[in-house]
Design a protein around this motif. Structure first.
Motif, PDB file in Angstrom:
ATOM      1  N   ASP A 468       0.912  -1.398   0.033  1.00  0.00           N
ATOM      2  CA  ASP A 468      -0.010  -0.081  -0.061  1.00  0.00           C
ATOM      3  C   ASP A 468       0.991   1.339  -0.022  1.00  0.00           C
ATOM      4  OD1 ASP A 468      -2.225   1.829   0.066  1.00  0.00           O
ATOM      5  OD2 ASP A 468      -2.730   1.242   2.009  1.00  0.00           O
ATOM      6  N   PHE A 469       0.915   1.965  -1.172  1.00  0.00           N
ATOM      7  CA  PHE A 469       1.667   3.292  -1.063  1.00  0.00           C
ATOM      8  C   PHE A 469       0.783   4.443  -0.730  1.00  0.00           C
ATOM      9  CE2 PHE A 469       4.849   1.880  -4.699  1.00  0.00           C
ATOM     10  CZ  PHE A 469       5.451   1.095  -3.855  1.00  0.00           C
ATOM     11  N   SER A 470      -0.204   4.108   0.006  1.00  0.00           N
ATOM     12  CA  SER A 470      -1.059   5.461   0.330  1.00  0.00           C
ATOM     13  C   SER A 470      -0.590   6.503   1.397  1.00  0.00           C
ATOM     14  CB  SER A 470      -2.471   5.089   0.927  1.00  0.00           C
ATOM     15  OG  SER A 470      -2.191   4.196   1.990  1.00  0.00           O
ATOM     16  N   TYR A 471       0.856   6.063   1.773  1.00  0.00           N
ATOM     17  CA  TYR A 471       1.788   6.866   2.547  1.00  0.00           C
ATOM     18  C   TYR A 471       2.094   8.184   1.930  1.00  0.00           C
ATOM     19  CZ  TYR A 471       5.968   8.870   4.682  1.00  0.00           C
ATOM     20  OH  TYR A 471       6.758   9.622   5.269  1.00  0.00           O
ATOM     21  N   VAL A 472       2.122   8.095   0.447  1.00  0.00           N
ATOM     22  CA  VAL A 472       2.525   9.299  -0.115  1.00  0.00           C
ATOM     23  C   VAL A 472       1.114  10.006  -0.534  1.00  0.00           C
ATOM     24  CG1 VAL A 472       3.364  10.129  -2.452  1.00  0.00           C
ATOM     25  CG2 VAL A 472       4.137   8.206  -1.419  1.00  0.00           C
ATOM     26  N   LYS A 473       1.138  11.316  -0.394  1.00  0.00           N
ATOM     27  CA  LYS A 473      -0.230  11.962  -0.641  1.00  0.00           C
ATOM     28  C   LYS A 473       0.028  13.101  -1.669  1.00  0.00           C
ATOM     29  CE  LYS A 473      -2.000  11.430   4.031  1.00  0.00           C
ATOM     30  NZ  LYS A 473      -0.921  10.556   4.403  1.00  0.00           N
TER      31      LYS A 473
END
Lengths: 537, 109
Positions: A468-473
């Motif tokens: 899950d790459f949702s750390y990047v906003k």
């Protein structure tokens, strides 16, 4: 039948290369596109079958016992590289086809290199890895010296000798592993590495293999072959070398350090991180001092390899995947920059940054994609470079020294691309346009991919890595502000220091490392690694 | 034979690479490094009194055949690299009239 596709990956390009070489016909050279289409279909089919039945990931040649036989093995890492290889080769063939289709030998070596590189990625046998490493070195040397002028011959021999030395050290590591474990099968070694891992001789073997991979990956201080080789080659070959083949060294590093030995066996994370950071910093400083379009891009490859190394050295978590993702992204935007620079150099007939002006008005389409490439490499939000650079930062975002180094590297990158972008400004220049729409196919495809990956990275991360790459906003106010501050600092730095071309900058540009010194540096690098391993363990 | 000896050969080769000012000498030094590596591997595979690993000595006390098979490949690769490097030397000599590192890299960058 899907099991045997890895063999086809290797032999389809080689067979097409042989056909091109034997039948010296202009029409028959179109077979390269047929080859690429076949490879893309095979890859899609193989990836689909592999997701249904994981047992086809390994293929044992000759029907021997798995421990002794030569085998090919595919996992996520190698399939990622295989897909990238096929994509890059397709793009480069589109770019180079019209100019180089009359040189049958050039296409022969280019397609042969594709087959060998695909074999290098899939093999599960350490000695075969070494053989393919040496074959890649030989083929790149031939392609580099293809121009047959002075600088390319110099670069070719420098490249050949230094990389052979590195590969020999890799071989010494393999020999010691065979002596201790009695096998050179990578799966077997990965399972049993802990039985002897604390013996001094295995530590020695590990060090030798890392040193050999470092030469291929152009880490500090072993990068000296890279700017020479990438600066003189044909544009298509430069894009391929900088975008993909320099990652062969990083692939070796991942295989040895993370997959075979395991990143926890020897606590080398800090050492490797600082090696990467110094590589990135040195690459940026060297790139700032250059005056030649291709040399700037070649030195930036060194610094970006350093950033990848910073991420990969962690061996787990988002930083590691950020390093892997940056590797893919760098392949895209660096080849885009090289291909656009190649078009500009062809039209202006010079490589000097200060002699080229007014690109934006004379070549609007090329310069739009050049700007996309520059925004991506400097880490602007909405482009792919931003995603992977943010991910690399994840594991050390609370360590001030590491963040300071990373910020310095970012500011340097922005500054040197501000310098690079000076070619865009100025009045229109009358140029003879080359009619070649195929070149724009590759540039537009790569440029759009840079943006698409920058926007849809979450889906891609789930699809390729299952992470899950949702750390990047995307709409992170802090990141936007950071980027604007970098540009402001970079502009001041460029305006009042770099563009004046003071003496230190001239000295950095004119200082060159001779072949003898490069060998001394190699010895020092090995001594440094052994000292570090001695202290840490 | 002691493995230390092969490491000495390798070190001699690297020392030669670091001091030689002539391209052909550098090529020979690479060959020396390679020879040392091959010696090292053959050394690990063999022991005193071991027989040759061919069909007539089947079941007897033979040495490990794998290092020998692998080292033949390494020798072939080494000869390829040496010949390619020497070919480049000839081309460089035609272009610059010299095969000294210092002369050919003069005025670079």
């Amino acid at each position: 039948m899907a099991k045997f596709i890895p063999i086809l990956f290797i032999f389809v390009p080689i067979i097409s290369a042989v056909i091109i070489y034997l039948i010296k016909n202009k029409a028959i050279t179109n077979i390269v596109f047929l080859t690429q289409i076949i490879l893309i279909f095979l890859l899609g089919y193989y990836a689909y079958e592999l997701s249904r039945d994981p047992s086809i990931s390994i293929i044992i040649l000759g029907g021997w016992n798995e421990k002794f036989a030569i085998s090919l093995r595919n996992d996520t890492l190698s399939l990622l590289f295989v897909g990238l290889t096929i994509f890059m080769w397709t793009m480069v063939l589109f770019y180079t086809f019209k100019t180089n289709s009359k040189y049958h030998k050039y296409l022969f070596f280019l397609m042969f290199l594709e087959g060998i590189f695909l074999a290098f990625l899939q093999t599960n046998d350490l000695f075969n890895l070494f053989v393919f490493l040496e074959l890649i070195t030989v083929l790149i040397t031939i392609l580099l010296s293809f121009k047959k002028n002075g600088p390319s011959l110099k670069a070719a021999i420098y490249y050949l000798l230094l990389n052979t030395l590195g590969a020999m050290f890799f071989l010494i590591g393999i020999i010691i592993l065979y002596y201790t474990y009695g096998s050179i099968n990578m799966t077997y070694l990965a399972e049993n590495i802990s039985t002897h891992a604390q013996k001094p001789i295995i530590k020695f073997a590990y060090m030798m293999m890392i040193a050999g991979a470092s030469v291929k990956a152009a880490l500090f201080p072993l990068y000296t072959w890279l700017p020479r080789a990438h600066g003189v080659a044909y544009t298509s070959l430069s894009a391929l070398l900088s975008g993909l083949l320099v990652k062969g060294g990083l692939y070796l590093f991942i295989r040895v350090h993370i997959y075979m030995f395991g990143y926890q066996t020897y606590q080398m994370t800090e050492v490797l991180f600082y090696i990467g950071a110094i590589t990135a910093l040195v690459g940026v400083v060297l790139a700032l001092s250059q005056k030649d379009l291709k040399q700037v891009l070649a030195h930036h490859t060194i610094s970006q390899v350093g950033i990848m190394m910073m991420g990969l050295s962690y061996g787990y978590g988002l930083s590691y995947y950020g390093g892997l993702f940056h590797l893919v992204n760098h392949a895209l935007f660096k080849s885009l920059l090289f291909l656009c620079a190649g078009l500009i150099i062809y039209e202006y007939k010079t490589k000097k940054i200060y002699a080229i002006r007014g690109v934006f008005k004379s070549m609007p389409l090329t310069s739009i994609f050049l700007i996309i490439g520059m925004l991506a490499i400097s880490g602007a939000p909405f482009f792919n470079g931003y995603v992977s650079k943010t991910l690399v930062k994840y594991s050390f975002k609370d360590v001030p020294l590491k963040m300071f180094l990373f910020t310095l590297i970012n500011i340097g990158t922005v500054t040197s691309f501000l310098k690079f972008s000076q070619i865009l400004f100025g009045d229109r220049v009358k140029l003879e346009k080359r009619k070649d729409s195929k070149q724009f196919i590759s540039i537009i495809t790569i440029g759009l991919l840079c943006i698409v990956i920058g926007l849809f990275y979450k889906e891609l991360g789930m699809f390729i890595f299952n992470i899950d790459f949702s750390y990047v906003k995307l709409f992170d106010f802090r990141a936007w502000l950071d980027y604007l501050i970098y540009i402001a600092i970079g502009y001041v730095l460029y305006k009042y220091y770099i563009s004046k071309d003071y003496k230190p900058i001239r000295q950095i540009r004119e200082y060159q490392i001779t072949f003898e010194t490069a060998n001394y540096l190699f010895i020092f690098y090995i001594a440094f690694l052994s000292l570090m391993m001695y202290y840490i363990l | 034979m002691n493995p230390i000896l092969s490491f000495i050969v390798i070190l001699i080769g690297i020392y030669g690479l670091a001091i030689s000012k002539n391209i052909i000498k550098s090529v020979f030094c690479i060959t020396i490094v390679e020879a040392g590596t091959i010696l090292l591997f053959l050394n690990f595979g063999a022991y005193e009194g071991g027989l040759i690993p061919i069909l007539t000595s089947l079941g007897l006390d033979v040495v490990d055949p794998l290092p020998q098979a692998l080292m033949i490949t390494t020798i072939v690769i080494g000869s390829t690299i040496t010949s390619l490097a020497l070919m480049l030397c000839i081309k460089i000599f035609h272009h610059y009239g010299s095969i000294e590192w210092k002369v050919i890299f003069k005025g670079d960058k």
